[in-house]
Design a protein around this motif. Structure first.
Motif, PDB file in Angstrom:
ATOM      1  N   MET A   1      37.939  46.409  56.921  1.00 24.48           N
ATOM      2  CA  MET A   1      38.027  46.100  55.738  1.00 24.48           C
ATOM      3  C   MET A   1      38.246  44.652  55.652  1.00 24.48           C
ATOM      4  O   MET A   1      38.908  44.412  56.306  1.00 24.48           O
ATOM      5  CB  MET A   1      38.725  47.235  55.362  1.00 24.48           C
ATOM      6  CG  MET A   1      39.014  46.717  53.323  1.00 24.48           C
ATOM      7  SD  MET A   1      40.479  47.570  52.812  1.00 24.48           S
ATOM      8  CE  MET A   1      39.794  46.967  51.706  1.00 24.48           C
ATOM      9  N   ALA A   2      37.338  43.941  55.470  1.00 26.67           N
ATOM     10  CA  ALA A   2      38.037  42.385  54.877  1.00 26.67           C
ATOM     11  C   ALA A   2      39.269  42.793  54.140  1.00 26.67           C
ATOM     12  O   ALA A   2      38.837  43.218  53.320  1.00 26.67           O
ATOM     13  CB  ALA A   2      37.114  42.237  54.452  1.00 26.67           C
ATOM     14  N   THR A   3      39.785  41.263  54.148  1.00 24.97           N
ATOM     15  CA  THR A   3      40.994  41.200  53.416  1.00 24.97           C
ATOM     16  C   THR A   3      40.821  40.607  52.022  1.00 24.97           C
ATOM     17  O   THR A   3      40.225  39.817  51.958  1.00 24.97           O
ATOM     18  CB  THR A   3      42.395  40.438  53.667  1.00 24.97           C
ATOM     19  OG1 THR A   3      42.095  40.878  55.882  1.00 24.97           O
ATOM     20  CG2 THR A   3      43.859  39.988  53.357  1.00 24.97           C
ATOM     21  N   LYS A   4      41.160  41.248  51.042  1.00 24.86           N
ATOM     22  CA  LYS A   4      41.152  40.562  49.685  1.00 24.86           C
ATOM     23  C   LYS A   4      42.349  40.399  49.277  1.00 24.86           C
ATOM     24  O   LYS A   4      43.354  40.950  49.442  1.00 24.86           O
ATOM     25  CB  LYS A   4      40.794  41.662  49.075  1.00 24.86           C
ATOM     26  CG  LYS A   4      40.959  41.825  47.676  1.00 24.86           C
ATOM     27  CD  LYS A   4      40.408  43.070  46.641  1.00 24.86           C
ATOM     28  CE  LYS A   4      40.277  42.935  44.926  1.00 24.86           C
ATOM     29  NZ  LYS A   4      40.047  43.799  44.859  1.00 24.86           N
ATOM     30  N   ILE A   5      42.402  39.571  48.766  1.00 20.63           N
ATOM     31  CA  ILE A   5      43.796  38.386  47.965  1.00 20.63           C
ATOM     32  C   ILE A   5      43.707  38.167  46.983  1.00 20.63           C
ATOM     33  O   ILE A   5      42.711  37.690  45.996  1.00 20.63           O
ATOM     34  CB  ILE A   5      44.396  37.513  48.568  1.00 20.63           C
ATOM     35  CG1 ILE A   5      44.500  36.930  50.234  1.00 20.63           C
ATOM     36  CG2 ILE A   5      45.636  37.124  47.898  1.00 20.63           C
ATOM     37  CD1 ILE A   5      44.453  35.699  50.908  1.00 20.63           C
ATOM     38  N   GLY A   6      43.359  39.273  45.427  1.00 19.41           N
ATOM     39  CA  GLY A   6      43.861  39.074  44.213  1.00 19.41           C
ATOM     40  C   GLY A   6      44.890  37.704  43.555  1.00 19.41           C
ATOM     41  O   GLY A   6      46.863  38.513  44.363  1.00 19.41           O
ATOM     42  N   VAL A   7      44.889  37.552  42.603  1.00 18.42           N
ATOM     43  CA  VAL A   7      46.042  36.301  41.901  1.00 18.42           C
ATOM     44  C   VAL A   7      46.057  37.553  40.963  1.00 18.42           C
ATOM     45  O   VAL A   7      45.619  37.099  39.640  1.00 18.42           O
ATOM     46  CB  VAL A   7      45.684  35.085  41.433  1.00 18.42           C
ATOM     47  CG1 VAL A   7      46.489  34.074  41.057  1.00 18.42           C
ATOM     48  CG2 VAL A   7      45.243  34.751  43.654  1.00 18.42           C
ATOM     49  N   LEU A   8      47.792  38.026  41.016  1.00 17.88           N
ATOM     50  CA  LEU A   8      47.733  38.528  39.236  1.00 17.88           C
ATOM     51  C   LEU A   8      48.173  37.929  38.459  1.00 17.88           C
ATOM     52  O   LEU A   8      48.907  36.655  38.858  1.00 17.88           O
ATOM     53  CB  LEU A   8      48.503  39.394  40.113  1.00 17.88           C
ATOM     54  CG  LEU A   8      48.495  40.944  40.646  1.00 17.88           C
ATOM     55  CD1 LEU A   8      49.026  42.141  40.924  1.00 17.88           C
ATOM     56  CD2 LEU A   8      46.772  41.382  40.151  1.00 17.88           C
ATOM     57  N   ASN A   9      47.908  37.969  36.993  1.00 16.18           N
ATOM     58  CA  ASN A   9      48.133  37.082  35.784  1.00 16.18           C
ATOM     59  C   ASN A   9      49.876  37.197  35.814  1.00 16.18           C
ATOM     60  O   ASN A   9      49.721  38.820  35.826  1.00 16.18           O
ATOM     61  CB  ASN A   9      46.923  37.762  34.952  1.00 16.18           C
ATOM     62  CG  ASN A   9      46.155  36.704  34.322  1.00 16.18           C
ATOM     63  OD1 ASN A   9      45.867  35.521  36.057  1.00 16.18           O
ATOM     64  ND2 ASN A   9      45.605  37.759  34.322  1.00 16.18           N
ATOM     65  N   ASN A  10      49.943  36.302  35.494  1.00 17.15           N
ATOM     66  CA  ASN A  10      51.968  36.181  35.701  1.00 17.15           C
ATOM     67  C   ASN A  10      52.575  37.368  36.976  1.00 17.15           C
ATOM     68  O   ASN A  10      53.785  37.321  36.590  1.00 17.15           O
ATOM     69  CB  ASN A  10      52.162  36.985  34.167  1.00 17.15           C
ATOM     70  CG  ASN A  10      52.043  36.232  33.483  1.00 17.15           C
ATOM     71  OD1 ASN A  10      51.277  35.301  33.140  1.00 17.15           O
ATOM     72  ND2 ASN A  10      50.783  37.170  32.446  1.00 17.15           N
TER      73      ASN A  10
ATOM     74  N   GLU B   1      42.317  32.667  36.617  1.00 19.99           N
ATOM     75  CA  GLU B   1      40.650  32.093  36.499  1.00 19.99           C
ATOM     76  C   GLU B   1      39.643  31.594  38.149  1.00 19.99           C
ATOM     77  O   GLU B   1      40.524  30.970  38.175  1.00 19.99           O
ATOM     78  CB  GLU B   1      39.973  31.985  35.263  1.00 19.99           C
ATOM     79  CG  GLU B   1      38.726  32.523  34.703  1.00 19.99           C
ATOM     80  CD  GLU B   1      38.116  32.238  33.626  1.00 19.99           C
ATOM     81  OE1 GLU B   1      37.071  31.533  33.569  1.00 19.99           O
ATOM     82  OE2 GLU B   1      38.744  32.876  32.651  1.00 19.99           O
ATOM     83  N   ALA B   2      39.376  32.651  38.626  1.00 21.56           N
ATOM     84  CA  ALA B   2      38.079  32.572  39.588  1.00 21.56           C
ATOM     85  C   ALA B   2      37.419  31.029  39.149  1.00 21.56           C
ATOM     86  O   ALA B   2      37.229  31.529  38.453  1.00 21.56           O
ATOM     87  CB  ALA B   2      37.685  33.632  40.213  1.00 21.56           C
TER      88      ALA B   2
END
Ligand code: FES
Length: 76
Positions: free
Chosen positions: A1-10, A65-66
């Motif tokens: 599984m590829a690594t996913k990096i999510g930027v969470l708001n706040n 936002e992306a």
């Protein structure tokens, strides 16, 4: 599984998948098999580089936002 990096708001950066985290000397953190972990983005965690929820107490505000980045500058 590829690594996913999510930027969470706040909140933190949330890593999911296969990853390893290393200190400045290249030593690897023992993550006890975690495949999901949050890294502090607010600077207030007492457990850096990991998020400890301090962003909520401190009222960290950052809505992300992306978007498209410009091409990387050529290396000299
Ligand atoms: S982002 Fe959660 S403590 Fe900093």
């Amino acid at each position: 599984m590829a690594t996913k990096i999510g930027v969470l708001n706040n909140g933190p950066l949330r890593l999911e998948g296969e990853f390893s985290i290393h200190d400045a000397e290249g030593r690897e953190f023992g993550l006890a098999g975690r495949t999901v972990i949050s890294l502090c983005r607010c600077g207030h965690s007492a457990n850096k580089p990991f998020c400890d929820g301090a962003h909520n107490r401190e009222g960290f505000q950052s809505q992300i936002e992306a978007r498209e980045l410009p091409p990387p500058k050529p290396k000299l």
